[in-house]
Motif scaffolding. Structure first.
Motif, PDB file in Angstrom:
ATOM      1  N   ALA A 104       0.891  -1.149  -0.084  1.00 33.86           N
ATOM      2  CA  ALA A 104      -0.032   0.001   0.119  1.00 33.86           C
ATOM      3  C   ALA A 104       0.753   1.279  -0.035  1.00 33.86           C
ATOM      4  CB  ALA A 104      -0.911  -0.142   1.272  1.00 33.86           C
ATOM      5  N   GLU A 105       2.055   1.308   0.536  1.00 32.95           N
ATOM      6  CA  GLU A 105       3.025   2.188   0.425  1.00 32.95           C
ATOM      7  C   GLU A 105       4.062   2.282  -0.494  1.00 32.95           C
ATOM      8  OE1 GLU A 105       4.450   3.324   4.492  1.00 32.95           O
ATOM      9  OE2 GLU A 105       2.524   2.896   5.432  1.00 32.95           O
ATOM     10  N   SER A 106       3.879   1.334  -1.405  1.00 37.92           N
ATOM     11  CA  SER A 106       4.868   1.395  -2.368  1.00 37.92           C
ATOM     12  C   SER A 106       4.282   2.030  -3.578  1.00 37.92           C
ATOM     13  CB  SER A 106       5.228  -0.068  -2.917  1.00 37.92           C
ATOM     14  OG  SER A 106       5.883  -0.763  -1.985  1.00 37.92           O
ATOM     15  N   PRO A 107       4.955   3.199  -4.309  1.00 37.66           N
ATOM     16  CA  PRO A 107       4.437   3.660  -5.542  1.00 37.66           C
ATOM     17  C   PRO A 107       4.122   2.807  -6.620  1.00 37.66           C
ATOM     18  CG  PRO A 107       6.416   4.926  -4.834  1.00 37.66           C
ATOM     19  CD  PRO A 107       6.406   3.461  -3.993  1.00 37.66           C
ATOM     20  N   GLY A 108       2.748   2.678  -6.831  1.00 39.76           N
ATOM     21  CA  GLY A 108       2.093   2.256  -7.998  1.00 39.76           C
ATOM     22  C   GLY A 108       2.027   0.552  -7.521  1.00 39.76           C
ATOM     23  N   GLY A 109       2.110   0.356  -6.118  1.00 37.69           N
ATOM     24  CA  GLY A 109       2.058  -1.041  -5.828  1.00 37.69           C
ATOM     25  C   GLY A 109       3.225  -1.722  -6.245  1.00 37.69           C
ATOM     26  N   ARG A 110       4.234  -1.161  -6.813  1.00 36.61           N
ATOM     27  CA  ARG A 110       5.375  -1.843  -7.264  1.00 36.61           C
ATOM     28  C   ARG A 110       6.346  -2.229  -5.945  1.00 36.61           C
ATOM     29  NH1 ARG A 110       4.986   1.980 -11.175  1.00 36.61           N
ATOM     30  NH2 ARG A 110       6.623   3.126 -10.413  1.00 36.61           N
ATOM     31  N   LEU A 111       6.665  -3.252  -5.578  1.00 45.91           N
ATOM     32  CA  LEU A 111       7.350  -3.758  -4.512  1.00 45.91           C
ATOM     33  C   LEU A 111       8.353  -5.002  -4.817  1.00 45.91           C
ATOM     34  CD1 LEU A 111       8.020  -3.239  -1.057  1.00 45.91           C
ATOM     35  CD2 LEU A 111       5.933  -5.015  -0.900  1.00 45.91           C
ATOM     36  N   ARG A 112       9.553  -4.933  -4.606  1.00 44.20           N
ATOM     37  CA  ARG A 112      10.513  -5.973  -4.342  1.00 44.20           C
ATOM     38  C   ARG A 112      10.667  -6.364  -3.014  1.00 44.20           C
ATOM     39  NH1 ARG A 112      14.966  -3.027  -7.630  1.00 44.20           N
ATOM     40  NH2 ARG A 112      13.834  -1.247  -6.678  1.00 44.20           N
ATOM     41  N   LEU A 113      10.616  -7.553  -2.686  1.00 48.19           N
ATOM     42  CA  LEU A 113      10.604  -8.131  -1.385  1.00 48.19           C
ATOM     43  C   LEU A 113      11.730  -9.205  -1.220  1.00 48.19           C
ATOM     44  CD1 LEU A 113       9.507  -7.929   1.461  1.00 48.19           C
ATOM     45  CD2 LEU A 113       7.807  -9.804   0.787  1.00 48.19           C
ATOM     46  N   TRP A 114      12.821  -8.920  -0.250  1.00 52.81           N
ATOM     47  CA  TRP A 114      13.826 -10.050  -0.014  1.00 52.81           C
ATOM     48  C   TRP A 114      13.452 -11.122   0.921  1.00 52.81           C
ATOM     49  CZ3 TRP A 114      17.991 -10.933  -2.934  1.00 52.81           C
ATOM     50  CH2 TRP A 114      18.714 -10.148  -3.570  1.00 52.81           C
ATOM     51  N   ALA A 115      13.863 -12.267   0.635  1.00 44.98           N
ATOM     52  CA  ALA A 115      13.824 -13.454   1.471  1.00 44.98           C
ATOM     53  C   ALA A 115      15.055 -14.103   1.688  1.00 44.98           C
ATOM     54  CB  ALA A 115      12.544 -14.576   1.056  1.00 44.98           C
ATOM     55  N   HIS A 116      15.725 -13.861   2.710  1.00 51.27           N
ATOM     56  CA  HIS A 116      17.148 -14.021   3.169  1.00 51.27           C
ATOM     57  C   HIS A 116      16.881 -15.692   3.651  1.00 51.27           C
ATOM     58  CE1 HIS A 116      18.573 -10.132   2.753  1.00 51.27           C
ATOM     59  NE2 HIS A 116      17.678  -9.617   3.447  1.00 51.27           N
ATOM     60  N   GLY A 117      18.062 -16.405   2.886  1.00 48.73           N
ATOM     61  CA  GLY A 117      18.121 -17.784   3.167  1.00 48.73           C
ATOM     62  C   GLY A 117      16.705 -18.700   2.507  1.00 48.73           C
ATOM     63  N   ASN A 118      15.881 -18.025   1.636  1.00 45.30           N
ATOM     64  CA  ASN A 118      15.029 -18.715   0.866  1.00 45.30           C
ATOM     65  C   ASN A 118      14.080 -19.377   2.025  1.00 45.30           C
ATOM     66  OD1 ASN A 118      13.332 -19.152  -1.434  1.00 45.30           O
ATOM     67  ND2 ASN A 118      14.841 -20.875  -2.277  1.00 45.30           N
ATOM     68  N   HIS A 119      13.701 -18.729   2.993  1.00 46.66           N
ATOM     69  CA  HIS A 119      12.817 -19.349   3.874  1.00 46.66           C
ATOM     70  C   HIS A 119      11.561 -19.969   3.448  1.00 46.66           C
ATOM     71  CE1 HIS A 119      10.415 -19.760   7.607  1.00 46.66           C
ATOM     72  NE2 HIS A 119      11.533 -19.736   8.300  1.00 46.66           N
ATOM     73  N   PRO A 120      11.074 -20.998   3.718  1.00 50.75           N
ATOM     74  CA  PRO A 120      10.032 -21.534   3.198  1.00 50.75           C
ATOM     75  C   PRO A 120       8.624 -20.646   3.433  1.00 50.75           C
ATOM     76  CG  PRO A 120      11.011 -23.333   4.298  1.00 50.75           C
ATOM     77  CD  PRO A 120      11.782 -21.954   4.450  1.00 50.75           C
ATOM     78  N   GLY A 121       8.573 -20.065   4.810  1.00 54.03           N
ATOM     79  CA  GLY A 121       7.420 -19.220   5.013  1.00 54.03           C
ATOM     80  C   GLY A 121       7.540 -17.855   4.144  1.00 54.03           C
ATOM     81  N   ALA A 122       8.630 -17.680   4.001  1.00 52.30           N
ATOM     82  CA  ALA A 122       8.668 -16.291   2.810  1.00 52.30           C
ATOM     83  C   ALA A 122       8.124 -16.568   1.521  1.00 52.30           C
ATOM     84  CB  ALA A 122       9.929 -15.681   3.025  1.00 52.30           C
ATOM     85  N   THR A 123       8.553 -17.758   1.066  1.00 46.34           N
ATOM     86  CA  THR A 123       8.284 -18.086  -0.263  1.00 46.34           C
ATOM     87  C   THR A 123       6.764 -18.311  -0.290  1.00 46.34           C
ATOM     88  OG1 THR A 123      10.310 -19.309  -0.666  1.00 46.34           O
ATOM     89  CG2 THR A 123       8.482 -19.993  -2.101  1.00 46.34           C
ATOM     90  N   LYS A 124       6.158 -18.948   0.737  1.00 41.43           N
ATOM     91  CA  LYS A 124       4.909 -19.368   0.824  1.00 41.43           C
ATOM     92  C   LYS A 124       3.956 -17.967   0.748  1.00 41.43           C
ATOM     93  CE  LYS A 124       1.110 -21.511   3.563  1.00 41.43           C
ATOM     94  NZ  LYS A 124       1.001 -22.461   4.764  1.00 41.43           N
ATOM     95  N   LEU A 125       4.306 -16.796   1.561  1.00 40.48           N
ATOM     96  CA  LEU A 125       3.865 -15.615   1.800  1.00 40.48           C
ATOM     97  C   LEU A 125       3.908 -14.878   0.297  1.00 40.48           C
ATOM     98  CD1 LEU A 125       2.513 -13.036   3.196  1.00 40.48           C
ATOM     99  CD2 LEU A 125       4.745 -12.328   3.859  1.00 40.48           C
ATOM    100  N   ALA A 126       5.002 -14.922  -0.396  1.00 43.79           N
ATOM    101  CA  ALA A 126       5.240 -14.242  -1.502  1.00 43.79           C
ATOM    102  C   ALA A 126       4.208 -14.917  -2.787  1.00 43.79           C
ATOM    103  CB  ALA A 126       6.494 -14.457  -2.017  1.00 43.79           C
TER     104      ALA A 126
END
Length: 303
Positions: A104-126
């Protein structure tokens, strides 16, 4: 569904709340075996950050249980974010609530999100939010107990240690040339350098500069780092060569100088970060005995 998460967006959160965030980071690191935030975010928390940074704090009651960092420095390419939820407060929808606030706070809804260690929870959320993988950053490592190859320094070049206060500006200029196409490293400023020089791990004796013997111009460098968070391990922190000096073996020579230095410190292993798409660099590091260890993944929103 979230259960009572209160979210607050602010500039730098101040010393007391930053300390609370760092406690969440420590708990997540202990639980996951990988630090959930990158170095520049941790430096932002400790020393203050730029005007383009936003901190998103998540509270369960009065307890800070989640945190996200939003970088708006390059809105054309899209905002960049990292987030962490305390291990004791996961699986309650807090990560999704933070990610939705970041969108919501990213201009145009364009957001890049890092997941360190490729955590399974982060992948599921993304995946649940419709993000796709756009970048992977490998971590590679090798033992320092095995032999290191001999690579001579190219003729006409000498290697010496960085001298704080003398080499600062010249190094920043060389770093910009060496990483002109890199999305983060090439933008470092004198302030970025000097912030890291304030860190307890900084050691100028492990920061090697290559200069031309004829005129003293810097043409390469290898900045090493020693981690003590878990097992002591050395790092090829930043290694760069001036484009005009590439192709003559200077990068390999600098790498070996730094690795021998780390071994002389009694360290048993070394690591480095490299873009997964940088096949030439990966081949060089594999030839030096490094193997793939872990991966950081950047996801991008569908907008």
């Amino acid at each position: 569904m979230t259960t009572g998460l209160r979210i607050e967006t602010t500039g730098h959160p101040g010393p007391e709340r930053a300390a609370a965030v760092l406690r969440v980071v420590d708990a997540a690191t202990e639980a996951d075996g990988v630090r959930p935030l990158s170095e520049h975010v941790l430096l932002h928390l400790r020393y203050g950050g730029a005007a383009h940074a936003r901190d998103v704090l998540g509270y369960a009651g009065e307890e800070l249980v989640a945190y996200a960092h939003l970088d708006l420095a390059d809105p054309a390419a899209g905002a960049v974010a990292e987030l962490v939820v305390h291990p004791a407060h996961r699986r309650r929808g807090y990560g999704r609530a933070l990610a939705e606030r970041l969108l919501a706070e990213s201009p145009g809804g364009r957001l890049r999100l890092w997941a360190h260690g490729n955590h399974p929870g982060a992948t599921k959320l993304a995946t649940a939010l419709g993000f796709r993988t756009v970048r992977e950053l490998w971590r590679m490592r090798r033992s320092l107990d095995t032999p290191l190859p001999e690579v001579p320094v190219p003729p006409g070049v000498r290697i010496r240690a960085f001298v704080p206060g003398q080499d600062d500006a010249a190094w920043v200029a060389l770093n910009a040339r060496a990483f002109a196409s890199h999305p983060e490293q090439g933008r470092w400023t004198l302030e970025d350098l000097r912030t890291r020089m304030r860190e307890p791990w900084f050691d100028p004796e492990g920061f090697f500069l290559a200069e031309r013997e004829s005129d003293g111009r810097l043409v390469g460098f290898h900045w090493t780092k020693v981690h003590h968070e878990d097992e002591p391990i050395g790092e090829i922190y930043v290694l760069g060569v001036d484009p005009d000096a590439q192709g003559g073996g200077l990068g390999k020579a600098l790498a070996l100088v730094g690795l021998r230095h780390l071994r002389s410190r009694g360290l048993g292993a070394a690591m480095l970060y490299v873009e997964a798409t940088n096949a030439p660099a990966i081949r060089v590091y594999e030839a030096m005995g490094f193997t793939h260890w872990d991966t950081d993944v950047m996801f991008q929103s569908a907008q």
